[in-house]
Enzyme design. Sequence first.
Site, PDB file in Angstrom:
ATOM      1  N   GLU A 203      -4.392   9.966   8.493  1.00 58.02           N
ATOM      2  CA  GLU A 203      -2.961   9.746   8.723  1.00 58.02           C
ATOM      3  C   GLU A 203      -2.388  10.707   9.771  1.00 58.02           C
ATOM      4  O   GLU A 203      -1.316  10.461  10.310  1.00 58.02           O
ATOM      5  CB  GLU A 203      -2.198   9.841   7.405  1.00 58.02           C
TER       6      GLU A 203
ATOM      7  N   CYS B  67      -4.232  -1.184  -2.358  1.00 59.24           N
ATOM      8  CA  CYS B  67      -4.315   0.264  -2.545  1.00 59.24           C
ATOM      9  C   CYS B  67      -5.162   0.502  -3.785  1.00 59.24           C
ATOM     10  O   CYS B  67      -4.836  -0.002  -4.864  1.00 59.24           O
ATOM     11  CB  CYS B  67      -2.909   0.848  -2.739  1.00 59.24           C
TER      12      CYS B  67
ATOM     13  N   ASP C 219       0.858  -1.189   0.000  1.00 63.19           N
ATOM     14  CA  ASP C 219       0.000   0.000   0.000  1.00 63.19           C
ATOM     15  C   ASP C 219       0.891   1.234   0.000  1.00 63.19           C
ATOM     16  O   ASP C 219       2.056   1.176   0.407  1.00 63.19           O
ATOM     17  CB  ASP C 219      -0.922   0.019   1.215  1.00 63.19           C
ATOM     18  N   SER C 220       0.321   2.358  -0.430  1.00 67.06           N
ATOM     19  CA  SER C 220       1.083   3.603  -0.414  1.00 67.06           C
ATOM     20  C   SER C 220       1.331   4.088   1.005  1.00 67.06           C
ATOM     21  O   SER C 220       2.186   4.952   1.219  1.00 67.06           O
ATOM     22  CB  SER C 220       0.343   4.678  -1.208  1.00 67.06           C
TER      23      SER C 220
ATOM     24  N   CYS D 298     -11.188   3.301  -0.606  1.00 66.39           N
ATOM     25  CA  CYS D 298      -9.841   3.603  -0.123  1.00 66.39           C
ATOM     26  C   CYS D 298      -9.684   2.832   1.169  1.00 66.39           C
ATOM     27  O   CYS D 298     -10.584   2.868   2.031  1.00 66.39           O
ATOM     28  CB  CYS D 298      -9.654   5.102   0.104  1.00 66.39           C
TER      29      CYS D 298
ATOM     30  N   HIS E 184      -8.064   3.358   3.723  1.00 64.70           N
ATOM     31  CA  HIS E 184      -8.053   4.165   4.936  1.00 64.70           C
ATOM     32  C   HIS E 184      -9.460   4.357   5.509  1.00 64.70           C
ATOM     33  O   HIS E 184      -9.644   4.489   6.722  1.00 64.70           O
ATOM     34  CB  HIS E 184      -7.493   5.565   4.657  1.00 64.70           C
TER      35      HIS E 184
END
Length: 290
Positions: free
Chosen positions: A169, A84, A21-22, A203, A205
Site C-alpha cells: 500500500e 477480503c 474490501d478493506s 490476501c 494484495h
Amino acid sequence: MLLNHSTFSMMKNSAPIGIFDSGFGGLTVFKAIADKLPNYDYIYLGDNARSPYGDHSFETVYQYTRECVMWLFERGCELVILACNTASAKALRNIQQLDLPKNYPDRRVLGVIRPTAEVIGNYTSRHHIGIMGTRGTINSNSYPIEINHFFPNTKVHQQSCPIWVPLIENGEHLQPGADYFVAKYVHQLMEQSPEIDCILLACTHYPLLIPKLEKILPDTVKLLSQGEIVANSLADYLTRHPEMEHSLARNARREFYTSGDVTSFNQHATVFLGEDISAKPTYELGNSSR
C-alpha cells in the site's frame, strides 16, 4: 441504523454487484470478476480510512464489514462479495447468520475463503498446502477448517505476513528493500514442511508480490491467487441461482468508492487494475472528512 429489506425492493435487472474490501487488494478480485462477467454493473467499495483490517479484533472487523455491506445494500446491491480474506474470516458468518435472515432475507453476501477451499486440493499432488495471509486471516484458522471439509487428507501450513500489506500500500513492494520481508515469510512457511507444493496467497494484495515470490520459490511450488477462483465460483453461483442472476443490472457500469483519500485511491487503483479510474468519497464511513 438497520433499514428493513422492503425499503430496498428493486426492479428486476437493476441491481449492481457490490464488491467490498478493506482497501485496494480487492481490486485484484474485482478485475478477475469483471473480466469473467463483463456485462454486469459493479460498485466497488474500499474502506481505506480504516485499513488494514488484519490486526483488528473479530468484533471490530465484523462491525466495519457490516457497515460497509449495509452501505452497498443502500445503493441497490442485492449481492455483495467480500473480496477480503480478513472480512471473510471474521465477519461473513455473522452477517450471513445474524443480519441477513432478520433484515435482508433476499440479499446475499459471499466471501472468498469457501470458494478457494472447495478447489485448492486440486492444485497439490503432495497434499501439503501453504497459506500466506494477514494475522487476522491466519489466526482465525478459517482456511484449515474449510479445506478440511473438502480435502480431509490435505495438510495445511500457515504463515502470517504482517509487513506485506503495508509494503504494497506504500508502493514499496517491488523495491529491493522489500526483498528481506518477502523472503523472510516464505522461508518461515517452507521450513514447516518440505512437502509444500502449493501456496495460496490468502490476501488479495499479495498477487502484486508474485514477481518476487517466483524468484524465491522452487519451480515445484505452485502459487495460487484468488481472483480467477472467485470469479469462476461467482459465475457458477449465478447459474445455480437464476432468481439472483435475473435481478442484476447489465449495463457494464463500474463505480468505485473509498472511505479514504480519493486521490491516493485512484493512484493505487491504477497499480492494481492496470487502468485509470475516478473514485468517489464515502463521507458516511470511517469518519472520512475528505
